[in-house]
Design an enzyme around this catalytic site. Structure first.
Site, PDB file in Angstrom:
ATOM      1  N   TYR A  21     -36.775 -51.942 -30.627  1.00 31.20           N
ATOM      2  CA  TYR A  21     -35.531 -52.671 -30.205  1.00 31.20           C
ATOM      3  C   TYR A  21     -34.255 -52.078 -30.811  1.00 31.20           C
ATOM      4  O   TYR A  21     -34.274 -51.751 -31.955  1.00 31.20           O
ATOM      5  CB  TYR A  21     -35.649 -54.267 -30.394  1.00 31.20           C
ATOM      6  CG  TYR A  21     -36.869 -55.066 -29.650  1.00 31.20           C
ATOM      7  CD1 TYR A  21     -36.386 -55.718 -28.695  1.00 31.20           C
ATOM      8  CD2 TYR A  21     -38.188 -55.201 -30.118  1.00 31.20           C
ATOM      9  CE1 TYR A  21     -37.160 -56.343 -27.753  1.00 31.20           C
ATOM     10  CE2 TYR A  21     -38.843 -55.899 -29.351  1.00 31.20           C
ATOM     11  CZ  TYR A  21     -38.731 -56.628 -28.133  1.00 31.20           C
ATOM     12  OH  TYR A  21     -39.447 -57.231 -27.452  1.00 31.20           O
ATOM     13  N   TYR A  77     -45.099 -53.417 -30.111  1.00 32.74           N
ATOM     14  CA  TYR A  77     -44.444 -53.198 -31.375  1.00 32.74           C
ATOM     15  C   TYR A  77     -44.962 -54.169 -32.458  1.00 32.74           C
ATOM     16  O   TYR A  77     -45.659 -55.126 -32.035  1.00 32.74           O
ATOM     17  CB  TYR A  77     -42.941 -53.457 -31.246  1.00 32.74           C
ATOM     18  CG  TYR A  77     -42.616 -54.819 -31.217  1.00 32.74           C
ATOM     19  CD1 TYR A  77     -42.237 -55.136 -32.355  1.00 32.74           C
ATOM     20  CD2 TYR A  77     -42.373 -55.587 -30.109  1.00 32.74           C
ATOM     21  CE1 TYR A  77     -41.575 -56.522 -32.544  1.00 32.74           C
ATOM     22  CE2 TYR A  77     -41.973 -56.934 -30.190  1.00 32.74           C
ATOM     23  CZ  TYR A  77     -41.465 -57.339 -31.531  1.00 32.74           C
ATOM     24  OH  TYR A  77     -41.309 -58.785 -31.662  1.00 32.74           O
ATOM     25  N   ARG A  84     -47.609 -56.719 -31.036  1.00 35.58           N
ATOM     26  CA  ARG A  84     -47.248 -57.389 -29.669  1.00 35.58           C
ATOM     27  C   ARG A  84     -47.598 -56.584 -28.408  1.00 35.58           C
ATOM     28  O   ARG A  84     -47.301 -55.302 -28.471  1.00 35.58           O
ATOM     29  CB  ARG A  84     -45.750 -57.585 -29.376  1.00 35.58           C
ATOM     30  CG  ARG A  84     -45.167 -58.744 -30.513  1.00 35.58           C
ATOM     31  CD  ARG A  84     -45.575 -60.259 -30.178  1.00 35.58           C
ATOM     32  NE  ARG A  84     -46.016 -60.612 -28.953  1.00 35.58           N
ATOM     33  CZ  ARG A  84     -45.153 -60.944 -27.791  1.00 35.58           C
ATOM     34  NH1 ARG A  84     -43.809 -60.926 -28.114  1.00 35.58           N
ATOM     35  NH2 ARG A  84     -45.682 -61.586 -26.790  1.00 35.58           N
ATOM     36  N   HIS A 125     -43.944 -55.918 -23.480  1.00 38.62           N
ATOM     37  CA  HIS A 125     -43.403 -56.966 -22.544  1.00 38.62           C
ATOM     38  C   HIS A 125     -42.092 -56.864 -22.555  1.00 38.62           C
ATOM     39  O   HIS A 125     -41.370 -56.096 -22.954  1.00 38.62           O
ATOM     40  CB  HIS A 125     -43.950 -58.432 -23.207  1.00 38.62           C
ATOM     41  CG  HIS A 125     -43.269 -58.419 -24.818  1.00 38.62           C
ATOM     42  ND1 HIS A 125     -43.682 -58.110 -26.086  1.00 38.62           N
ATOM     43  CD2 HIS A 125     -41.916 -58.948 -24.976  1.00 38.62           C
ATOM     44  CE1 HIS A 125     -42.900 -58.023 -26.814  1.00 38.62           C
ATOM     45  NE2 HIS A 125     -41.745 -58.836 -26.440  1.00 38.62           N
ATOM     46  N   HIS A 141     -38.659 -59.323 -21.990  1.00 41.22           N
ATOM     47  CA  HIS A 141     -38.350 -60.774 -21.912  1.00 41.22           C
ATOM     48  C   HIS A 141     -37.421 -60.871 -20.899  1.00 41.22           C
ATOM     49  O   HIS A 141     -36.630 -60.260 -20.207  1.00 41.22           O
ATOM     50  CB  HIS A 141     -37.188 -60.908 -23.095  1.00 41.22           C
ATOM     51  CG  HIS A 141     -37.932 -60.734 -24.404  1.00 41.22           C
ATOM     52  ND1 HIS A 141     -38.529 -61.960 -25.259  1.00 41.22           N
ATOM     53  CD2 HIS A 141     -38.469 -59.736 -25.143  1.00 41.22           C
ATOM     54  CE1 HIS A 141     -39.126 -61.355 -26.546  1.00 41.22           C
ATOM     55  NE2 HIS A 141     -38.983 -60.023 -26.137  1.00 41.22           N
TER      56      HIS A 141
END
Lengths: 266, 207
Positions: A135, A174, A184, A187, A189
């Protein structure tokens, strides 16, 4: 699940995937039994979901209170318009001078209320990791590369059919620190508004066939199998563009008070 | 075996999409410059609502996001576009235009869990609607900050007669009452869980 040889020993107290997976299985089993015994299905996760350790101190223990008020302000909600979104905000691959690395994808679908009506002219916001699973956030310091050509933020307004559309790159999985070797699934968000503030939704869209689904306590917090499946986009070959991008379709249904979706209530 | 309730009057009912946590990394996506400045700059009627979001250990939550929704001072609930008004040249948020009242605010808490909203008094209702998101919170929570003592609004005693508040025991009701600190400044803390000393905030569901 043991760590591969050569990985550093974990500090004491860090829990294993087996522990987390066993808790996930136990809660899922209890839910399945309750539904078989006649309990209603639950589309949303329980806020109290111990396998997701961060939920422990961050969920209320009192039951929610239902205001019986047909004039509640939450039955209306914020509106957005063309001044709030620029024309290229929906294309996350065009926010920098160069092209981001990764698999270019189109993600599109419709935002509907529970009566199946399109939610029109409403704001959809997304954010995601880059193709390496990193991120663009100072607090994500795990050793995967940042991409100078990818921030990972997009927004658009739905059209008259409730349709949204984003061009982006497929995010990577990640690592996080819920437990030892926690990853995770990839995905995106999503943040969504309906016609009422009470329809507000923040959620995550997943990609079909990800091997991390069963291991992830955030996704598994949705204990209902069909509700969890609905968080996974469909690969749609008709949405793919030759020599350009792969296409995924994901429709979203906003929950909300009956007054916002029952025909009688309109 | 129970009988199936009649569904003759039920409209089409699609199953809803499940909520998921906002996670820890929303900060570069959802908050925007001026998100808490719902009142036009310098407006004489501006009120300030502020407070801290706490967890069940009484520790401030540094990664929560609050959203606010309210009617305009004249009671209009139509809202207005422009909360995230953008410069079409750079794409940067340039802030509300200072004329239209959008009714919508969004504030990420600071590292100490504190938030601050500057807005105008809501018309027709004595509260501001609050929606709480946080890492660790799998499904957002709604609450309300009731504002005692505004002009044209009920005083504390009047507020306590409001149906939602009247139905709550006093120690629970108190969690929904913003505390006037000085003129036009209110404190409203949010506690996601009781910490053994402080009461858990009353959270709302709309059915």
């Amino acid at each position: 699940m043991t760590n591969p040889p050569g990985t550093p020993p974990q500090p004491p107290g860090v829990e294993t995937q087996e522990t987390i997976s066993a808790e996930i299985a136990e809660i899922r089993g209890a839910y399945g039994k309750a539904v078989a015994d006649g309990a209603p299905r639950r589309a949303h996760p329980d806020r109290d979901y111990p396998p997701y350790r961060s939920s422990l101190l961050r969920h209320p223990k009192h039951a929610l209170v239902v205001p019986r008020d047909p004039e509640a302000a939450e039955l209306t909600g914020p509106v957005f318009g063309v001044t709030d979104v620029t024309a290229i905000d929906h294309d996350l691959t065009r926010q920098h001078i160069g092209e981001p690395l990764g698999e270019r994808i189109l993600v599109t679908g419709r935002v509907l209320d529970r009566a199946g009506r399109p939610v029109r002219d409403q704001l959809v916001e997304i954010w995601q990791a880059n193709a390496s699973g990193r991120y663009a956030h100072q607090r994500d310091q795990h050793p995967a590369p940042l991409d100078p050509n990818f921030t990972g933020v997009g927004r658009c307004l739905t059209d008259d059919d409730g349709r949204y559309s984003f061009v982006t790159i497929k995010p990577g999985p990640y690592p996080w620190r819920n437990h030892d070797n926690a990853w995770r699934p990839a995905h995106i968000h999503f943040s969504l508004f309906g016609t009422a503030f009470a329809q507000r939704l923040v959620t995550q869209m997943y990609f079909p066939g990800d091997p991390l689904f069963d291991l992830d306590p955030i996704m598994q917090a949705v204990t209902d199998d069909s509700a969890r499946r609905r968080l996974v986009a469909d690969y749609d070959h008709d949405l793919s563009t030759p020599e350009w991008s792969l296409g995924y379709r994901w429709d979203i249904v906003l929950d909300g008070p009956a007054a916002t979706w029952m025909e009688e209530g309109r | 075996m129970s009988t199936t309730p009649s569904s003759a009057k039920a409209p089409v009912s699609l199953p809803p999409t499940a909520s998921q946590t906002v996670g820890p990394f929303f900060g570069y996506a959802l908050p925007f410059t001026g998100g808490g400045d719902v009142a036009p700059a310098g407006h004489p009627d501006t009120i300030t609502l502020h407070g801290t979001v706490y967890d069940g250990a009484g520790v401030p939550i540094p990664d929560a996001l609050l959203e606010f929704w309210q009617p305009a001072p004249d009671g209009s609930r139509a809202g207005a576009p422009g909360s995230l008004r953008r410069d079409p040249v750079t794409g940067a948020v340039v802030g509300r235009d200072g004329l239209a009242f959008t009714g919508f605010g969004r504030v990420a808490v600071d590292a100490d869990g504190h938030y601050l909203l500057r807005t105008l008094p809501p018309g027709g209702v004595p509260y501001i609607s609050v929606c709480v998101f946080a890492r660790g919170l799998l499904h957002h929570l709604f609450t309300r900050a009731y504002l005692p003592g505004l002009a044209d609004a009920p005083d504390q005693a009047g507020l306590e007669a409001e149906p939602l508040l009247a139905a709550l025991p006093p120690h629970r009701r108190a969690t929904l009452l913003a505390v006037p600190e000085r003129e036009r400044v209110y404190r409203f803390d949010v506690r996601l869980q009781a910490d053994g000393v402080h009461e858990e905030t009353v959270f709302l569901a709309f059915e």
